[in-house]
Design an enzyme around this catalytic site. Structure first.
Site, PDB file in Angstrom:
ATOM      1  N   GLU A 265     -24.054 -49.591 -45.135  1.00 43.05           N
ATOM      2  CA  GLU A 265     -22.641 -49.956 -45.313  1.00 43.05           C
ATOM      3  C   GLU A 265     -22.477 -51.473 -45.315  1.00 43.05           C
ATOM      4  O   GLU A 265     -21.673 -52.036 -46.040  1.00 43.05           O
ATOM      5  CB  GLU A 265     -21.786 -49.332 -44.196  1.00 43.05           C
ATOM      6  CG  GLU A 265     -20.271 -49.525 -44.373  1.00 43.05           C
ATOM      7  CD  GLU A 265     -19.697 -50.744 -43.668  1.00 43.05           C
ATOM      8  OE1 GLU A 265     -18.519 -51.049 -43.890  1.00 43.05           O
ATOM      9  OE2 GLU A 265     -20.423 -51.415 -42.903  1.00 43.05           O
TER      10      GLU A 265
ATOM     11  N   ASP B 285     -14.570 -45.557 -38.369  1.00 47.25           N
ATOM     12  CA  ASP B 285     -15.215 -46.871 -38.299  1.00 47.25           C
ATOM     13  C   ASP B 285     -14.533 -47.737 -37.245  1.00 47.25           C
ATOM     14  O   ASP B 285     -13.335 -47.589 -36.995  1.00 47.25           O
ATOM     15  CB  ASP B 285     -15.156 -47.549 -39.685  1.00 47.25           C
ATOM     16  CG  ASP B 285     -16.261 -48.589 -39.869  1.00 47.25           C
ATOM     17  OD1 ASP B 285     -17.018 -48.858 -38.916  1.00 47.25           O
ATOM     18  OD2 ASP B 285     -16.369 -49.141 -40.984  1.00 47.25           O
TER      19      ASP B 285
HETATM   20 ZN   LIG Z   1     -19.669 -54.085 -39.829  1.00 43.92          ZN
END
Ligand SMILES: [Zn+2]
Length: 349
Positions: A185, A223
């Site tokens: 990511e 997240d």
């Molecule tokens: Zn990060």
């Protein structure tokens, strides 16, 4: 994810659309392929059965196993990948490793591995929960990424443990549960379309080509979770009805006194909710692993703390900032959300 976009998102907070919290049953949302889903509140019996479930020992153990530097290609990365895969295989989930390689700035050619875990590998449709398991490369220091995203990964593994029995009927149902642990990511040099979300871009493309993408009901991306008092917002009008279920479940758990330290020192909770805020940020979102799926019309819930935790992308994003009570509260809301979704959708089949 990109900070610049987050600032934009905060800016747009000023002109958000506050939607009325709807009364439970009968909300609907038109999903993929124009299917209409009805949300149905968990019965009081099921609510009382699922709410007290938790396993704090496993959650801490999972965090401990994931909270090591795990830059793509490093020994820590392999260790964490093996741990996630074996923890879910031990619970009898089907685990697939989606491998590919790409040349990236600074580190050169790297091998990436998305981890895809399915409760029922033969299901027709999936509710998907996801997070990323790689940690960001910094030349100057060792970055641990507790909120980014060791804690979200631990939360998903913990859900599989805590809900093991409750999920049993969904081992052979048409609609089942899938977890994705995205790789790559983080940007290696500078966040941009070619240096970020490597795993998500690869997987969305692959699944568009083979048609799998049409089997995803919704992608719920976690997240930057793990610090104290996170607040979340909705970003997408087409998933408002589902997001409003998170608001309602938070309220229901709070009313039943099932959230730890939710109301402390005589100070009442923030209005109207402490975690899930009743706002949709129109025309704004934070760039993250959901983007390649959003572009391919997968309904998205992006559960990212806004504003970002103050320790974001610093060496202080480590064990010491983890608020296990808040994390457990969020996990409890999400567990009920999963059960409500899976049970409601049974009636929709
Ligand atoms: Zn990060």
């Amino acid at each position: 994810m990109s900070l610049l976009k987050a600032y934009f998102a905060l800016l747009f907070l000023l002109c958000v659309n506050v939607f009325a919290k709807k009364d439970v049953n009968g909300d609907f949302y038109v999903g993929r392929n124009q299917m209409i889903y009805r949300t149905e509140e968990l019965s009081q019996e099921k609510f009382l059965a699922y709410s007290p479930l938790s396993n704090g020992t496993h959650l801490r153990e999972a965090v401990k196993n994931i909270l090591v530097p795990r830059v793509v290609g490093s020994a820590g990365h392999t260790m964490v990948r093996d741990y996630i895969a074996s923890d879910l295989r031990d619970l009898n989930w089907n685990v697939e490793i989606d491998k590919f390689h790409e040349t990236v700035p600074i580190l050169g050619k790297l091998h990436f591995h998305n981890i895809i875990a399915r409760l029922n590998p033969d299901a027709e449709r999936y509710l998907v929960l996801a997070c990323h398991y790689d940690s960001k490369y910094f030349e100057e220091f060792e970055f641990l990424g507790a909120t980014d995203s060791a804690v979200p990964c631990a939360m998903l593994l913990n859900m599989a443990h805590v809900l093991q029995e409750a999920l049993e009927p969904f081992r052979n149902s048409k609609l089942s549960l899938m977890f994705i642990f995205f790789d790559g990511e983080e940007a290696f040099k500078e966040w941009g379309p070619n240096d970020s979300i490597y795993g998500a871009r690869h997987l969305a493309k692959r699944w568009e080509d083979d048609g799998t993408i049409n089997r995803l009901d919704m992608l719920v991306l976690l997240d930057l979770i793990g610090a104290a008092d996170p607040t979340f917002y909705n970003f997408f009008p087409n998933t408002e009805a589902w997001y409003s279920r998170l608001i309602s479940l938070e309220e229901r758990l709070s009313n039943a006194d099932m959230l730890d330290h939710y109301i402390s020192n005589g100070i009442s909770r923030q209005y109207p909710n402490r975690y899930f805020q009743p706002n949709t940020m129109r025309s704004s979102f934070v760039e993250d692993d959901h983007i390649p799926f959003l572009k391919r019309n997968v309904p998205i819930l992006h559960l990212i703390t806004l504003p970002f935790p103050s320790v974001w992308h610093t060496k202080d994003d480590n064990e010491s900032i983890i608020d296990y009570l808040a994390t457990e509260n969020i996990a409890r809301i999400l567990r009920l959300f999963i059960m409500e979704y899976l049970l409601s959708s049974q009636h929709n089949e």
